[in-house]
Design a protein around this motif. Structure first.
Motif, PDB file in Angstrom:
ATOM      1  N   GLU A  30       0.855  -1.190   0.000  1.00 61.45           N
ATOM      2  CA  GLU A  30       0.000   0.000   0.000  1.00 61.45           C
ATOM      3  C   GLU A  30       0.890   1.239   0.000  1.00 61.45           C
ATOM      4  O   GLU A  30       1.986   1.220   0.553  1.00 61.45           O
ATOM      5  CB  GLU A  30      -0.897   0.009   1.243  1.00 61.45           C
ATOM      6  CG  GLU A  30      -1.793  -1.221   1.376  1.00 61.45           C
ATOM      7  CD  GLU A  30      -2.855  -1.294   0.302  1.00 61.45           C
ATOM      8  OE1 GLU A  30      -3.275  -0.234  -0.210  1.00 61.45           O
ATOM      9  OE2 GLU A  30      -3.280  -2.420  -0.040  1.00 61.45           O
ATOM     10  N   SER A  56       2.376   4.635   1.119  1.00 60.02           N
ATOM     11  CA  SER A  56       2.595   5.324   2.383  1.00 60.02           C
ATOM     12  C   SER A  56       3.546   6.475   2.073  1.00 60.02           C
ATOM     13  O   SER A  56       4.758   6.274   1.994  1.00 60.02           O
ATOM     14  CB  SER A  56       3.202   4.354   3.395  1.00 60.02           C
ATOM     15  OG  SER A  56       3.534   5.022   4.587  1.00 60.02           O
ATOM     16  N   ARG A 116       5.911   2.425  -1.258  1.00 59.40           N
ATOM     17  CA  ARG A 116       4.922   1.344  -1.219  1.00 59.40           C
ATOM     18  C   ARG A 116       5.410   0.389  -0.134  1.00 59.40           C
ATOM     19  O   ARG A 116       6.564  -0.026  -0.134  1.00 59.40           O
ATOM     20  CB  ARG A 116       4.822   0.652  -2.568  1.00 59.40           C
ATOM     21  CG  ARG A 116       3.642  -0.302  -2.651  1.00 59.40           C
ATOM     22  CD  ARG A 116       3.306  -0.694  -4.072  1.00 59.40           C
ATOM     23  NE  ARG A 116       2.894   0.404  -4.915  1.00 59.40           N
ATOM     24  CZ  ARG A 116       1.643   0.874  -5.021  1.00 59.40           C
ATOM     25  NH1 ARG A 116       0.689   0.337  -4.306  1.00 59.40           N
ATOM     26  NH2 ARG A 116       1.378   1.865  -5.845  1.00 59.40           N
TER      27      ARG A 116
END
Length: 144
Positions: free
Chosen positions: A59, A61, A65
């Motif tokens: 994900e 951030s 990732r």
């Protein structure tokens, strides 16, 4: 550091047996690919991860990732993790890193427990010699 061509991937197998097992406080694991805008990242414990066959997916951030594997995760274990980084559409340079650190939620819970105990007044001489449960034991069991 690595470089991916358009529509390509790189695979890693990382053995975290020792960094995870040797500590008394469980460790959180973070796999990071920086920058993460032009890549996808997948992780697995049973073999090379694919877009449609993986346990964790990276994900975004910030600009990176990341995949966070916490001790509370059902698939968390001390062993080999397989990571695949895939370029989405264009060539890119990236840096891949693995960070193993104490799981902060457990540290916070331990600190809360210490703070609860440290706020209790010391036992009086009578309480120390009494066979009845002390107010300290009562206070600790009430706060638990």
């Amino acid at each position: 550091k690595g470089k991916l061509d358009e529509a390509s991937c790189v695979n890693y197998e990382i053995d975290l047996s020792i960094p995870v097992q040797v500590h008394t406080i469980p460790r959180a694991i973070v796999f990071t690919c920086s920058p993460g805008h032009n890549v996808k990242m997948y992780a697995n414990i049973t073999g090379l991860p694919l877009e449609d066959d993986h346990i964790w997916k990276g994900e975004m951030s910030g600009h990176d990732r990341a995949i966070h594997v916490r001790p509370s995760d059902a698939n968390y274990f001390a062993g080999k993790y397989h990571i695949t980084i895939v370029s989405e559409s264009k060539m890119c340079d990236f840096a891949f890193s693995v960070h193993v650190a104490p799981y902060t939620q457990i540290l916070r819970e331990a600190d809360l427990g210490k703070n609860r105990r440290s706020k209790l007044a010391p036992l009086t001489p009578e309480e120390r010699s009494s066979p009845k449960p002390s107010r300290r034991a009562s206070a600790i069991s009430q706060s638990a």
